[in-house]
Design an enzyme around this catalytic site. Structure first.
Site, PDB file in Angstrom:
ATOM      1  N   TYR A  10       0.836  -1.210   0.000  1.00 26.29           N
ATOM      2  CA  TYR A  10       0.000   0.000   0.000  1.00 26.29           C
ATOM      3  C   TYR A  10       0.876   1.268   0.000  1.00 26.29           C
ATOM      4  O   TYR A  10       0.510   2.305  -0.539  1.00 26.29           O
ATOM      5  CB  TYR A  10      -0.971  -0.032   1.179  1.00 26.29           C
ATOM      6  CG  TYR A  10      -2.139   0.929   1.035  1.00 26.29           C
ATOM      7  CD1 TYR A  10      -3.000   0.858  -0.061  1.00 26.29           C
ATOM      8  CD2 TYR A  10      -2.392   1.904   1.997  1.00 26.29           C
ATOM      9  CE1 TYR A  10      -4.071   1.725  -0.193  1.00 26.29           C
ATOM     10  CE2 TYR A  10      -3.457   2.774   1.886  1.00 26.29           C
ATOM     11  CZ  TYR A  10      -4.294   2.683   0.793  1.00 26.29           C
ATOM     12  OH  TYR A  10      -5.358   3.554   0.672  1.00 26.29           O
ATOM     13  N   LYS A  31      -2.987   8.398   3.094  1.00 25.80           N
ATOM     14  CA  LYS A  31      -4.202   8.241   3.909  1.00 25.80           C
ATOM     15  C   LYS A  31      -3.966   8.728   5.346  1.00 25.80           C
ATOM     16  O   LYS A  31      -4.889   9.260   5.975  1.00 25.80           O
ATOM     17  CB  LYS A  31      -4.680   6.788   3.905  1.00 25.80           C
ATOM     18  CG  LYS A  31      -5.267   6.316   2.567  1.00 25.80           C
ATOM     19  CD  LYS A  31      -6.489   7.097   2.113  1.00 25.80           C
ATOM     20  CE  LYS A  31      -7.204   6.428   0.942  1.00 25.80           C
ATOM     21  NZ  LYS A  31      -8.272   7.285   0.380  1.00 25.80           N
TER      22      LYS A  31
HETATM   23  O1  0WE Z   1      -6.870   3.221  -1.501  1.00 27.93           O
HETATM   24  C1  0WE Z   1      -6.930   2.196  -2.156  1.00 27.93           C
HETATM   25  C2  0WE Z   1      -6.513   2.195  -3.631  1.00 27.93           C
HETATM   26  C3  0WE Z   1      -6.226   3.542  -4.189  1.00 27.93           C
HETATM   27  C4  0WE Z   1      -5.507   3.532  -5.511  1.00 27.93           C
HETATM   28  C5  0WE Z   1      -5.657   2.537  -6.475  1.00 27.93           C
HETATM   29  C6  0WE Z   1      -4.960   2.607  -7.668  1.00 27.93           C
HETATM   30  C7  0WE Z   1      -5.036   1.528  -8.696  1.00 27.93           C
HETATM   31  C8  0WE Z   1      -4.631   1.962 -10.065  1.00 27.93           C
HETATM   32  C9  0WE Z   1      -4.674   4.577  -5.779  1.00 27.93           C
HETATM   33  N1  0WE Z   1      -3.974   4.660  -6.926  1.00 27.93           N
HETATM   34  C10 0WE Z   1      -4.122   3.709  -7.873  1.00 27.93           C
HETATM   35  N2  0WE Z   1      -3.403   3.836  -9.013  1.00 27.93           N
HETATM   36  C11 0WE Z   1      -3.563   3.006 -10.083  1.00 27.93           C
HETATM   37  O2  0WE Z   1      -2.852   3.131 -11.101  1.00 27.93           O
HETATM   38  N3  0WE Z   1      -7.343   1.038  -1.555  1.00 27.93           N
HETATM   39  C12 0WE Z   1      -7.661   1.025  -0.153  1.00 27.93           C
HETATM   40  C13 0WE Z   1      -7.416  -0.265  -2.274  1.00 27.93           C
HETATM   41  C14 0WE Z   1      -6.099  -0.921  -2.138  1.00 27.93           C
HETATM   42  O3  0WE Z   1      -5.055  -0.544  -2.907  1.00 27.93           O
HETATM   43  C15 0WE Z   1      -3.972  -1.292  -2.519  1.00 27.93           C
HETATM   44  C16 0WE Z   1      -4.345  -2.151  -1.501  1.00 27.93           C
HETATM   45  C17 0WE Z   1      -5.704  -1.914  -1.245  1.00 27.93           C
HETATM   46  C18 0WE Z   1      -6.548  -2.564  -0.219  1.00 27.93           C
HETATM   47  C19 0WE Z   1      -2.668  -1.265  -3.001  1.00 27.93           C
HETATM   48  C20 0WE Z   1      -1.744  -2.151  -2.468  1.00 27.93           C
HETATM   49  C21 0WE Z   1      -2.090  -3.003  -1.450  1.00 27.93           C
HETATM   50  C22 0WE Z   1      -3.400  -3.021  -0.958  1.00 27.93           C
END
Ligand code: 0WE
Length: 260
Positions: free
Chosen positions: A155, A162
């Protein structure tokens, strides 16, 4: 009578019908709210318009949160369409995909600043621009993740973003509180949205979450939508600066139960 009857506001961050923002939109609409949407780019516009139409929403406007001009234009259109607003839902985040895997130490300066600008500053920028539009008693809601507080593998820079977003909620709560305006965050468990697709290890993280969490299941966008109704309605009239977990209790566990 719905809990959001007579209330109107904006939701930023709907990408498709799997989006957490869409779960929130449906729940607020179900409770009687009048909802406006934003999108970035033509691809998302083509997805958001029919979703908005399906709940009778006619306000659909572009807004790239990295642009002060676009934020100002959005607030101008909002004033024309709604006058004052009673809620603002911020469901926006972005980091470079290659920085959401591997070591946090590989984070670049540009990638760090991008994640902070899109995922953190955007909330402050929107609140600032919406200032005179926010009705007394209005509620602002954003979305966080447990990676803000504890290390979640991969993450990385989003966890740091966050953490800053959660701190922004505290400072904004202090600024807005005297006017009766509240701001809170929902820290949701992992959900298979577009933002989660293609993320390294997401499938196994999602599966492990259901095994470890006290409720022994994953969280849905309906779960988050219902919690959002509480935080955006007058039911939560003395709740501000709060980071509310909607994670089936996952965050309280220190080690998996022996039956998990
Ligand atoms: O906050 C998030 C994801 C936010 C996010 C997702 C992406 C995907 C595609 C931010 N930037 C991008 N950029 C991209 O190019 N989450 C809480 C979901 C999430 O994301 C992770 C998680 C989880 C859970 C990333 C790594 C590990 C776990």
């Amino acid at each position: 009578m719905g809990l959001m009857e007579g209330k109107k506001g904006l939701i930023l961050g709907v990408a498709n019908d799997h989006s957490i923002a869409w779960g929130i939109a449906q729940a607020l609409h179900r409770e009687g709210a009048d909802v406006g949407f934003t999108y970035v780019g033509e691809t998302l516009e083509r997805r958001v318009r029919p979703l908005a139409a399906s709940i009778g929403a006619t306000f659909v406007e572009p807004c790239d949160v990295n642009s002060d001009e676009q934020i100002a234009a959005l607030m101008g259109r909002t004033r024309e369409a709604f006058g004052q607003i009673d809620f603002l839902v911020h469901a926006v985040a972005y980091a470079n995909k290659d920085e959401l895997s591997g070591l946090y130490t590989r984070t670049t300066r540009a990638g760090f600043l991008l994640a902070m600008e899109v995922s953190v500053y955007s909330l402050t920028a929107l609140v600032k621009a919406a200032d005179e539009l926010l009705a007394p008693g209005a509620a602002i809601l954003t979305l966080s993740y447990h990676g803000a507080r504890k290390v979640m593998p991969n993450y990385n820079v989003m966890g740091v973003a966050k953490a800053a977003l959660e701190a922004s909620v505290y400072y904004l709560a202090a600024d807005l509180g005297p006017r009766g305006i509240r701001i809170n965050a929902i820290s949701a468990g992992p959900i298979r949205t577009l933002a989660a697709s293609g993320i390294t290890g997401f499938r196994s993280l999602h599966r492990a979450f259901a095994e470890v969490s006290p409720m022994r299941r994953n969280v849905t966008i309906e779960d988050v939508g219902n919690a959002a109704v509480y935080l955006c309605s007058d039911l939560s009239s003395a709740v501000t600066g709060e980071i509310m977990y909607v994670d089936g209790g996952f965050n309280v566990m220190g080690a998996p139960s022996s039956d998990a």
